[in-house]
Design an enzyme around this catalytic site. Structure first.
Site, PDB file in Angstrom:
ATOM      1  N   GLU A  73       0.830  -1.207   0.000  1.00 17.64           N
ATOM      2  CA  GLU A  73       0.000   0.000   0.000  1.00 17.64           C
ATOM      3  C   GLU A  73       0.862   1.254   0.000  1.00 17.64           C
ATOM      4  O   GLU A  73       0.569   2.225  -0.682  1.00 17.64           O
ATOM      5  CB  GLU A  73      -0.893   0.026   1.252  1.00 17.64           C
ATOM      6  CG  GLU A  73      -2.176  -0.763   1.099  1.00 17.64           C
ATOM      7  CD  GLU A  73      -2.898  -0.936   2.437  1.00 17.64           C
ATOM      8  OE1 GLU A  73      -3.726  -1.866   2.521  1.00 17.64           O
ATOM      9  OE2 GLU A  73      -2.622  -0.152   3.382  1.00 17.64           O
ATOM     10  N   SER A 159      19.640  -8.353  -7.771  1.00 19.23           N
ATOM     11  CA  SER A 159      18.518  -8.540  -8.703  1.00 19.23           C
ATOM     12  C   SER A 159      18.661  -9.612  -9.783  1.00 19.23           C
ATOM     13  O   SER A 159      17.700 -10.311 -10.053  1.00 19.23           O
ATOM     14  CB  SER A 159      18.176  -7.217  -9.394  1.00 19.23           C
ATOM     15  OG  SER A 159      18.098  -6.172  -8.490  1.00 19.23           O
ATOM     16  N   HIS A 288       3.721 -10.007  -9.680  1.00 18.13           N
ATOM     17  CA  HIS A 288       5.168 -10.210  -9.605  1.00 18.13           C
ATOM     18  C   HIS A 288       5.795  -9.142  -8.706  1.00 18.13           C
ATOM     19  O   HIS A 288       6.628  -9.427  -7.847  1.00 18.13           O
ATOM     20  CB  HIS A 288       5.782 -10.165 -11.001  1.00 18.13           C
ATOM     21  CG  HIS A 288       7.273 -10.040 -10.976  1.00 18.13           C
ATOM     22  ND1 HIS A 288       8.093 -11.078 -10.595  1.00 18.13           N
ATOM     23  CD2 HIS A 288       8.086  -8.984 -11.241  1.00 18.13           C
ATOM     24  CE1 HIS A 288       9.358 -10.655 -10.639  1.00 18.13           C
ATOM     25  NE2 HIS A 288       9.380  -9.406 -11.020  1.00 18.13           N
ATOM     26  N   SER A 289       5.373  -7.912  -8.909  1.00 17.11           N
ATOM     27  CA  SER A 289       5.869  -6.802  -8.101  1.00 17.11           C
ATOM     28  C   SER A 289       4.923  -5.638  -8.309  1.00 17.11           C
ATOM     29  O   SER A 289       3.915  -5.769  -9.017  1.00 17.11           O
ATOM     30  CB  SER A 289       7.277  -6.394  -8.562  1.00 17.11           C
ATOM     31  OG  SER A 289       7.196  -5.730  -9.814  1.00 17.11           O
TER      32      SER A 289
END
Lengths: 396, 402
Positions: A73, A159, A288-289
């Protein structure tokens, strides 16, 4: 009459029947499971978990859920630049962490913050990293969710996919040289198993007899790529044998199954000095993100189904509740506390100063070399001359 | 033998520490230098040494300007060896000194390495400390990084530097970056080494100059050795460095012979080497091209020129101190490299010198490089792609006329 012949690699029996090994077995590899969908144990033979550990596992799973909700959020509100959730994979995160010892070295992909949470990383520490403030152990240098903590034996998230797998083998090699009573545990997803590094790592680990537990979170999706477009094998578990690695498939949404399997895998890895592959089947409930909207490529009712009926947290709760270890009051108190703590941590993290300018140049090398000193000097000069063109609130 | 390794292993077997603190294993190089028995000294390129001697160290491998005080290694006679043996000697000394140092690569173990740099080490230190890996460069480099993050000091051998292109992901994204992105929590003291450069008809894929590609990666250091003396010194320094270091060797220089000191020494990773002091022009070079330059120097001296030849050795960062002092003296710069014209070390060096020493230049910087072509197999064509001494002589003559 069967005969055999010596070839490099050993003796092989030969046959006059020309037959090809089928591309897949008729039956898929079975999946280890302890609790059914209603949290009832399906057999009495499973790794028992004490009340203390079970309650801690449950609280951690709930905490992870709340953390994911609130941070997500916060990103949507523009307070964070990025976030990715572990919705649906709470059991894999927490139960696997619970089965390890604090000395086991963890090399995550990025969807395993629960492991760090289990080991004692606080809400504040998580928030600091996400906000990239000066209290972040990474000194504000990595994007959110790229946690890392040497004191928790949790290697900093990097990453690129699967780069942690050969590093895990290297770390295990180090443990092996030291004869430590510990192993390395590394995580990756179904998508990660396509990377070259995955194959080489399993191979290396087997050849080197390295104590690594490879945990694959097969959650069905690599961003928008479903597993049917990722590989044609029976998941990841069958790939273990191809490299000489002992493997198991486990129900990733069953906390007790994950706990048991990882506990056993760890023992084997250390005692026998060998790698183990664990494929945990699960479902990526979230996107996913924050840069993804998965409703674009999969049906909303599929997501709902996994979110509600196949929820790992709810399933474990049923088991705990039935044991009399938790009730509704405990639950709402827990949720209330976590939420409050987290909101507070976010507020504090948001208000904490960002890392100073010097941290832009430090740690590139062990000491600041002259070219970087020069570049820092130039930058400071420029900022002094044109302060209005640079963000304020950054300590110089 | 394995017994040495086991004794070492046993001493650390009962570690009860809870977490990996790679900083715990720190020995700063300063600490170790002062504690060593024997006369360890760091040689500076201008000949100043801690021990107080003022002689310049001059290699015997090439013809150089005679220096009356030339006797390089004074008291002890030293010992003669080939460059690959010097690398091995440095490696072995460091493995003896620090049990955390280990080697990994293809065929480094019982085979002794494709260029014999690790010959004899596996029988001495065991199969675990001198590790043969399967063929997957990205993965064994990643392995080294993981091992480094847990406290070891691995040396990765690329059978040929060109193969390390496969390891670019690990070298760039992890090796160079993890110390930084982890906020300094994890160090990566790896050494990545191997032979590169143009050999004798090895074909394009085996004739790569990787220093061009790697020079931009933040967080790594790059050095190139060119003599048995600096090969050993740089190997030792690289191993002791807390930063990831890439050590570039050259396929054609492994059999160079030189007499090196018996006493222990290390070379400074960030320093250039003064090969031949002079007044008329600064010639900057490294690795194999040093020898083409020195050959040209002979001709130039006969023609009455006095070139100053500097082997830059440190490819990242550049030793702008030594280079700058030279430019301020001679006002003319010629760079001779094996890299291709586009994006090579010479290109970066030209930019760095222009930026920093523009006022001291009497002529534009000239850079002699290989052409932007893959290295052909045919011997004659291959020779055309490498800068030859005659070209160097011509370039100096032209520069000095301006």
């Amino acid at each position: 009459m069967f005969q055999s012949l010596d070839f490099p690699g050993g003796r092989v029996a030969f046959t006059s029947d020309m037959s090809f090994i089928a591309e897949s077995s008729e039956k898929r590899v079975k999946c280890y499971r302890v609790l059914d969908d209603n949290g009832h144990p399906m057999s009495s033979r499973f790794e028992q978990v004490s009340k203390e550990v079970a309650v801690k596992m449950y609280s951690s799973m709930v905490t992870l859920q709340i953390m994911d909700t609130i941070f997500y959020e916060a990103q949507r509100q523009g307070r964070l630049s990025f976030y990715l959730t572990s919705n649906g994979e709470e059991a894999i995160n927490i139960a696997s962490a619970a089965a390890l010892s604090p000395d086991d070295v963890v090399l995550p992909q990025y969807r395993e913050p629960g492991v760090l949470l289990w080991r004692g990383f606080t809400m504040q520490e998580f928030a600091n990293q996400c906000f990239g403030n000066k209290a972040d152990y990474g000194k504000g240098r990595q994007m959110p969710i790229h946690y890392g903590s040497n004191k928790h034996n949790y290697f900093t998230v990097s990453s690129p996919i699967a780069t942690q797998l050969p590093q895990a083998v290297g770390a295990a090699y180090s443990l092996k040289m030291d004869r430590r009573d510990a192993c390395v545990v590394t995580y990756f997803g179904d998508g990660g198993s396509s990377e070259g590094d995955f194959h080489a790592s399993l191979n290396f680990a087997a050849v080197m007899e390295a104590p690594v537990v490879f945990i694959c979170r097969n959650n069905g999706w690599a961003i928008s790529t479903p597993t049917s477009e990722q590989f044609r094998s029976d998941g990841i578990v069958v790939k273990g044998q191809a490299y000489g690695v002992r493997s198991i498939r486990v129900d990733g949404n069953d906390a007790l199954a994950v706990y048991g399997a990882i506990h056993a895998a760890r023992e084997m890895a250390i005692r026998e000095q060998r790698p183990i592959l664990v494929e945990a089947l699960t479902y990526r409930v979230g996107h996913h993100s924050t840069s993804d909207d998965s409703t674009k490529y999969r049906p909303a009712d599929e997501i709902q189904h996994w979110k509600i009926s196949r929820n790992p947290v709810a399933r474990f709760r049923k088991w705990i509740e039935r044991n009399g270890w938790l009730n509704d009051e405990d639950e709402s108190e827990l949720r209330g506390n976590v939420r409050k703590q987290l909101l507070h941590a976010i507020q504090v993290a948001e208000r904490t100063e960002k890392p100073p300018l010097g941290d832009l140049f430090a740690d590139v090398y062990d000491h600041l070399p002259s070219n970087l000193q020069e570049q820092e000097r130039l930058l400071r000069e420029t900022i002094e001359k044109h302060p209005q063109d640079y963000p304020d609130g950054v300590p110089v | 033998m394995a017994s040495i390794f086991q004794a070492v292993g046993a001493a650390r077997a009962l570690s009860s520490s809870n977490s990996f603190d790679s900083k715990k294993f720190y020995l700063t190089s300063r600490e170790s230098v002062s504690e060593r028995k024997g006369s360890i000294f760091v040689v500076r390129s201008d000949g100043r040494m801690n021990s107080g001697r003022v002689d310049k160290l001059v290699t015997n491998a090439v013809a150089t300007k005679a220096d009356s005080a030339a006797a390089s290694t004074a008291s002890k006679p030293g010992h003669e060896l080939l460059l690959f043996e010097a690398l091995r000697e440095g490696l072995e000394e460091e493995m003896d000194r620090d049990p955390r140092v280990c080697v990994m690569g293809e065929d480094v173990g019982h085979y002794g390495g494709s260029y014999k740099v690790t010959k004899g080490l596996a029988p001495k230190y065991g199969d675990l400390r001198v590790l043969d890996t399967p063929i997957a460069e990205n993965s064994f480099t990643g392995m080294a990084i993981g091992a480094a993050m847990t406290g070891l000091r691995p040396i990765v051998e690329g059978m040929n530097m060109g193969f390390l292109l496969l390891a670019f992901n690990q070298i760039s994204n992890n090796c160079g970056m993890l110390h930084y992105t982890s906020g300094g929590q994890f160090t990566i003291p790896v050494v990545i080494r191997g032979p590169g450069g143009v050999g004798r008809q090895l074909g394009a894929e085996h004739s790569q100059r990787l220093e061009s590609y790697f020079q931009s990666i933040p967080g790594i250091q790059m050095v190139a050795c060119s003599t048995p003396y600096n090969a050993k010194g740089l190997m030792k320094a690289a191993i002791r460095s807390e930063n990831p270091v890439i050590l570039f060797e050259h396929v054609l220089l492994y059999n160079l012979k030189e007499r090196i000191p018996d006493e222990e020494y290390i070379c400074n990773l960030e320093e250039a080497e003064m090969v031949r002091p002079g007044e008329h022009i600064t010639i900057l070079t490294y690795s194999r091209m040093r020898y083409h330059v020195m050959q040209a120097a002979k001709t130039l001296v006969n023609k009455g020129y006095d070139p100053e030849v500097i082997d830059i050795r440190s490819l990242k960062p550049f030793d702008l101190h030594t280079i700058g002092n030279s430019v301020k003296k001679t006002h003319r710069v010629l760079i001779v490299e094996e890299c291709m014209r586009t994006g090579g070390i010479g290109a970066s060096l030209t930019a760095a010198i222009s930026e920093n020493f523009h006022d001291y230049l009497d002529a534009p910087i000239v850079c002699l490089s290989s052409q932007d072509v893959p290295t052909p197999y045919a011997g004659t064509l291959e020779e055309f792609t490498i800068v030859q001494p005659a070209q160097i002589v011509t370039a100096v003559e032209q520069l000095c006329q301006q």
